[in-house]
Design a protein around this motif. Sequence first.
Motif, PDB file in Angstrom:
ATOM      1  N   TRP A  67       0.859  -1.192   0.000  1.00  0.00           N
ATOM      2  CA  TRP A  67       0.000   0.000   0.000  1.00  0.00           C
ATOM      3  C   TRP A  67       0.889   1.234   0.000  1.00  0.00           C
ATOM      4  N   PRO A  68       0.564   2.320  -0.697  1.00  0.00           N
ATOM      5  CA  PRO A  68      -0.691   2.574  -1.407  1.00  0.00           C
ATOM      6  C   PRO A  68      -0.787   1.925  -2.776  1.00  0.00           C
ATOM      7  N   LYS A  69       0.346   1.456  -3.343  1.00  0.00           N
ATOM      8  CA  LYS A  69       0.271   0.709  -4.597  1.00  0.00           C
ATOM      9  C   LYS A  69      -0.281  -0.694  -4.335  1.00  0.00           C
ATOM     10  N   CYS A  70      -0.728  -1.350  -5.417  1.00  0.00           N
ATOM     11  CA  CYS A  70      -1.201  -2.721  -5.264  1.00  0.00           C
ATOM     12  C   CYS A  70      -0.013  -3.680  -5.154  1.00  0.00           C
ATOM     13  N   THR A  71       1.036  -3.401  -5.930  1.00  0.00           N
ATOM     14  CA  THR A  71       2.301  -4.130  -5.813  1.00  0.00           C
ATOM     15  C   THR A  71       3.426  -3.103  -5.823  1.00  0.00           C
ATOM     16  N   ASP A  72       4.641  -3.561  -5.624  1.00  0.00           N
ATOM     17  CA  ASP A  72       5.769  -2.636  -5.645  1.00  0.00           C
ATOM     18  C   ASP A  72       5.923  -1.951  -6.995  1.00  0.00           C
ATOM     19  N   ASP A  73       5.471  -2.614  -8.054  1.00  0.00           N
ATOM     20  CA  ASP A  73       5.684  -2.094  -9.406  1.00  0.00           C
ATOM     21  C   ASP A  73       4.412  -1.622 -10.090  1.00  0.00           C
ATOM     22  N   SER A  74       3.259  -1.837  -9.491  1.00  0.00           N
ATOM     23  CA  SER A  74       1.997  -1.504 -10.165  1.00  0.00           C
ATOM     24  C   SER A  74       1.010  -0.856  -9.191  1.00  0.00           C
ATOM     25  N   THR A  76      -2.196  -0.685  -9.854  1.00  0.00           N
ATOM     26  CA  THR A  76      -3.421  -1.470  -9.947  1.00  0.00           C
ATOM     27  C   THR A  76      -3.106  -2.959  -9.890  1.00  0.00           C
ATOM     28  N   ALA A  77      -4.171  -3.741  -9.752  1.00  0.00           N
ATOM     29  CA  ALA A  77      -4.004  -5.196  -9.761  1.00  0.00           C
ATOM     30  C   ALA A  77      -3.609  -5.660 -11.157  1.00  0.00           C
ATOM     31  N   THR A  78      -2.767  -6.682 -11.216  1.00  0.00           N
ATOM     32  CA  THR A  78      -2.323  -7.235 -12.495  1.00  0.00           C
ATOM     33  C   THR A  78      -2.998  -8.580 -12.734  1.00  0.00           C
ATOM     34  N   SER A  79      -2.931  -9.046 -13.962  1.00  0.00           N
ATOM     35  CA  SER A  79      -3.578 -10.314 -14.317  1.00  0.00           C
ATOM     36  C   SER A  79      -2.970 -11.485 -13.562  1.00  0.00           C
ATOM     37  N   GLU A  80      -1.676 -11.379 -13.231  1.00  0.00           N
ATOM     38  CA  GLU A  80      -1.025 -12.460 -12.506  1.00  0.00           C
ATOM     39  C   GLU A  80      -1.571 -12.616 -11.086  1.00  0.00           C
ATOM     40  N   MET A  81      -2.193 -11.571 -10.553  1.00  0.00           N
ATOM     41  CA  MET A  81      -2.677 -11.610  -9.176  1.00  0.00           C
ATOM     42  C   MET A  81      -4.026 -12.310  -9.065  1.00  0.00           C
ATOM     43  N   GLY A  82      -4.689 -12.497 -10.202  1.00  0.00           N
ATOM     44  CA  GLY A  82      -5.911 -13.280 -10.228  1.00  0.00           C
ATOM     45  C   GLY A  82      -7.092 -12.670  -9.481  1.00  0.00           C
ATOM     46  N   HIS A  84      -8.077 -12.750  -6.300  1.00  0.00           N
ATOM     47  CA  HIS A  84      -7.868 -12.053  -5.036  1.00  0.00           C
ATOM     48  C   HIS A  84      -7.397 -10.616  -5.249  1.00  0.00           C
ATOM     49  N   GLY A  85      -6.566 -10.407  -6.245  1.00  0.00           N
ATOM     50  CA  GLY A  85      -6.114  -9.049  -6.543  1.00  0.00           C
ATOM     51  C   GLY A  85      -7.256  -8.160  -6.993  1.00  0.00           C
ATOM     52  N   VAL A  86      -8.149  -8.717  -7.811  1.00  0.00           N
ATOM     53  CA  VAL A  86      -9.308  -7.956  -8.287  1.00  0.00           C
ATOM     54  C   VAL A  86     -10.214  -7.561  -7.117  1.00  0.00           C
ATOM     55  N   ILE A  87     -10.461  -8.500  -6.210  1.00  0.00           N
ATOM     56  CA  ILE A  87     -11.335  -8.222  -5.065  1.00  0.00           C
ATOM     57  C   ILE A  87     -10.753  -7.141  -4.167  1.00  0.00           C
ATOM     58  N   GLU A  88      -9.488  -7.277  -3.801  1.00  0.00           N
ATOM     59  CA  GLU A  88      -8.855  -6.301  -2.905  1.00  0.00           C
ATOM     60  C   GLU A  88      -8.757  -4.927  -3.567  1.00  0.00           C
ATOM     61  N   PHE A  89      -8.326  -4.894  -4.826  1.00  0.00           N
ATOM     62  CA  PHE A  89      -8.187  -3.607  -5.505  1.00  0.00           C
ATOM     63  C   PHE A  89      -9.560  -2.964  -5.733  1.00  0.00           C
ATOM     64  N   GLY A  90     -10.566  -3.793  -6.034  1.00  0.00           N
ATOM     65  CA  GLY A  90     -11.916  -3.265  -6.205  1.00  0.00           C
ATOM     66  C   GLY A  90     -12.436  -2.604  -4.939  1.00  0.00           C
ATOM     67  N   ASN A  91     -12.137  -3.201  -3.793  1.00  0.00           N
ATOM     68  CA  ASN A  91     -12.560  -2.602  -2.523  1.00  0.00           C
ATOM     69  C   ASN A  91     -11.843  -1.275  -2.285  1.00  0.00           C
ATOM     70  N   ARG A  92     -10.566  -1.202  -2.677  1.00  0.00           N
ATOM     71  CA  ARG A  92      -9.850   0.062  -2.551  1.00  0.00           C
ATOM     72  C   ARG A  92     -10.488   1.139  -3.421  1.00  0.00           C
ATOM     73  N   MET A  93     -10.914   0.760  -4.612  1.00  0.00           N
ATOM     74  CA  MET A  93     -11.530   1.737  -5.510  1.00  0.00           C
ATOM     75  C   MET A  93     -12.873   2.236  -4.971  1.00  0.00           C
ATOM     76  N   LEU A  94     -13.571   1.400  -4.225  1.00  0.00           N
ATOM     77  CA  LEU A  94     -14.839   1.829  -3.644  1.00  0.00           C
ATOM     78  C   LEU A  94     -14.640   2.936  -2.613  1.00  0.00           C
ATOM     79  N   THR A  95     -13.439   3.041  -2.064  1.00  0.00           N
ATOM     80  CA  THR A  95     -13.152   4.146  -1.143  1.00  0.00           C
ATOM     81  C   THR A  95     -13.334   5.485  -1.849  1.00  0.00           C
TER      82      THR A  95
END
Length: 335
Positions: A67-74, A76-82, A84-95
């Motif tokens: 945090w605040p990034k999704c990963t050290d290099d991105s 947003t969530a990446t396709s490799e994160m599958g 779980h990445g979509v769910i967590e990042f989606g909740n962050r966007m709802l903020t």
Amino acid sequence: MVRVQNLTRADALSAVRNPLAFIAERWTPTSRTVQRAALAALVMAVVIVVTGGAVRLTGSGLGCPTWPKCTDDSLTATSEMGFHGVIEFGNRMLTYVLCAAVGWAIIAARSQKPWRRSLTRLGWAQFWVVMGNAVLGGIVVLVGLNPYTVAAHFLLSTALIAVAAVMWQRTREGDAAPRPLVGKSVQQLVWFLVLASVLLIAVGTVVTGAGPHAGDSSKVERIPVSWEDVSKLHAVLAWIVVTLTFALWFVLKAVDAPRGPLRRTRDLFLILLAQGVLGYVQYFTDLPEALVALHMLGSCVVWIGVLRVLLALRERPEAVTELPGPAAASALTRA
């Protein structure tokens, strides 16, 4: 066609210096618009709790491992994160959606005529709670879903719901001094109900922190208490809240209280019964994720119901501005 006012350089500078005042000078929302804006902020405060629960229940708490990034290099969530990445990042966007709802409530309250400072302050209070909870949410991720920080994150969300509920109520009231509708003994009983509800919610966070839904598939620290024992304590507190609510309804009937407090107490009692049934069902069915999510939603609804009972114990009519009498008007004219 409505002619659009041309913006001058002075207008632009004014908008930059104080955008809320600039908007308020050019727009006057109706009372219904202000009420809907406050309700939208309250609804989003509940939604963010439920979606945060979905993050935990799907094991996506570390879907974005930093945090605040999704990963050290991105960012947003990446396709490799599958998933779980979509769910967590989606909740962050709802903020951001929550911030937009709170911002809309602040703008509507500031633009209302006459300007009610108390409403604007309640809107800003929500904003700062959201900002504080966003930072706390980042800390939760950085410390690997420590259960104590997760509990604090939920409790701060509960505080946000409280402020949002008060603002929604205040949009439907005036600014005159509150007048009690019931006696002091009834008010004290309601405050006991509020205190018991706060304890119920707090112990509920311990149940979650000690229970099986850790929030991630990796090994996550849990609160070192017996989950079953703390669940039983949670159930005892729930029965205390139900008993206090029933006692309050009985007392309100006995003293022939106004319909407002009676109706809200009845509604709270029915909500508590539904929440209790749901709690026992999830306990005896080994905590299925769907029922746990519904129970979290029920917790928010119960809390709002308790606050509505508390706020129904008084009324606040419109503040009356005293007009000067003939003698005062004559003196002002001579001056």
